[in-house]
Design a protein around this motif. Structure first.
Motif, PDB file in Angstrom:
ATOM      1  N   ARG A   1       0.862  -1.303   0.000  1.00 25.53           N
ATOM      2  CA  ARG A   1       0.074  -0.181  -0.117  1.00 25.53           C
ATOM      3  C   ARG A   1       0.837   1.384  -0.027  1.00 25.53           C
TER       4      ARG A   1
ATOM      5  N   ALA B   1       0.233   4.298   0.931  1.00 20.16           N
ATOM      6  CA  ALA B   1       0.175   5.099   2.117  1.00 20.16           C
ATOM      7  C   ALA B   1       1.175   4.416   3.441  1.00 20.16           C
ATOM      8  N   ASP B   2       1.539   3.482   3.230  1.00 14.57           N
ATOM      9  CA  ASP B   2       2.531   2.896   4.262  1.00 14.57           C
ATOM     10  C   ASP B   2       4.106   3.295   3.931  1.00 14.57           C
TER      11      ASP B   2
ATOM     12  N   TRP C   1      -4.436  -0.309  -4.600  1.00 11.72           N
ATOM     13  CA  TRP C   1      -5.455  -0.212  -3.628  1.00 11.72           C
ATOM     14  C   TRP C   1      -6.002   1.232  -3.241  1.00 11.72           C
TER      15      TRP C   1
ATOM     16  N   SER D   1      -4.524   3.794  -2.454  1.00 10.78           N
ATOM     17  CA  SER D   1      -4.130   4.073  -1.104  1.00 10.78           C
ATOM     18  C   SER D   1      -3.192   5.316  -1.072  1.00 10.78           C
TER      19      SER D   1
ATOM     20  N   ASN E   1      -7.197   8.439  -8.562  1.00 10.71           N
ATOM     21  CA  ASN E   1      -7.422   7.661  -7.383  1.00 10.71           C
ATOM     22  C   ASN E   1      -8.804   8.219  -6.688  1.00 10.71           C
TER      23      ASN E   1
END
Length: 307
Positions: free
Chosen positions: A129, A131-132, A164, A166, A185
């Protein structure tokens, strides 16, 4: 201290609210009112680790051969059957690619390039992901993916879809700062939206479907392929009627490990034939997200007060 009431809810600040019924009027190329595009998601997943859509329960221990093998079917078989169908109907795609495909199955990306499809950045792998990542790591991801696509396929991508979907709080800013001109997105509208970024650079949010998308509908909601295609056809007919009043965008998102399965492809075929027929009659603009972005850029230059 007394809390102010009613309190204002947090806002992303990327664009203002705008009702669809109060927008400036304009047209797509050739006078079309409805732009239609095909988002073809080509993805690669780490073996024995990470994320991925699943056809069966998650294995208690890795390797998860069942789910990994099902997804890999898309790259080995399903994508090629889909490309054959797209070729028969002369339909372009926006190919959303993980750059890990260049290491795993470069022939598949090369086939899309040979067709003239638009390559859209979609991370390195859908086993992670976005955002990680911290900000520096996210910037590096965007830069590495752009550079890899440019090096391997001859042109840097102008569009991005996060694995995803994300995002971090600064993803739109980083996209604009690393050379991307649009994002897929956000699914908040039926027209492209111009997003604010901290650098002042322009970034378009081109509508990307989460309803006309085989993962949430077929995998998550367990919809049959026949019903999914009927839903897409109903959506198309309704949007074609709505677009008489204003220009709209309709995207269709497909993953070859899902719709490359023969029995699903059997239902997809007549649906795409109907879209190709509408294009032949001049009723729609069948295009790619990148072409939508370029058209909006041109409109923004001609009519800066409207966009």
């Amino acid at each position: 201290m007394t809390e102010r009431w009613p309190r204002l809810l947090p806002h992303h600040g990327r664009f203002d609210y705008s009702p669809i019924t109060r927008r400036p009027d304009w047209r797509w190329p050739n006078g079309a009112r409805l732009a239609v595009y095909l988002g073809f998601n080509l993805e690669h997943f780490a073996f024995g680790d990470g994320l991925g859509a699943r056809i069966g329960p998650t294995s208690a221990r890795e390797p998860d051969v069942l789910n990994h093998g099902w997804r890999e079917y898309g790259n080995r078989v399903g994508a090629w059957r889909c490309l054959e169908l797209f070729d028969q109907l002369a339909l372009p795609t926006g190919a959303l690619i993980n750059t890990a495909l260049y290491d795993h199955c470069p022939e598949l990306v090369a086939a899309c390039v040979a067709r003239g499809d638009e390559l859209i950045g979609h991370g390195h792998s859908n086993a992670e992901r976005q955002a990680d990542f911290d900000e520096a790591g996210e910037r590096a991801l965007l830069q590495r993916c752009s550079a890899r696509i440019a090096s391997e396929s001859g042109a840097a991508p102008i569009g991005w879809l996060s694995p995803w979907i994300s995002e971090s709080n600064v993803t739109p800013d980083l996209l604009a700062e690393t050379g991307y001109r649009y994002t897929l997105n956000w699914c908040h509208d039926d027209q492209p939206t111009r997003m604010r970024t901290r650098s002042g650079r322009s970034l378009w949010a081109v509508p990307y479907p989460q309803e006309l998308n085989d993962i949430p509908m077929i995998v998550a909601r367990q919809m049959d392929a026949k019903d999914f295609c009927a839903m897409v056809r109903d959506n198309f007919e309704e949007m074609r009627q709505q677009a008489v009043r204003q220009p709209l965008v309709m995207g269709l998102a497909l993953h070859p490990y899902i719709f490359g399965q023969p029995y699903r492809l059997r239902h997809l075929r007549p649906l795409l034939e109907a879209l190709a027929a509408a294009r032949a009659h001049g009723e729609i603009w069948f295009t790619t997200p990148g072409q939508i972005c370029r058209h909006m850029d041109a409109l923004a230059v001609e009519r800066p007060d409207d966009f």
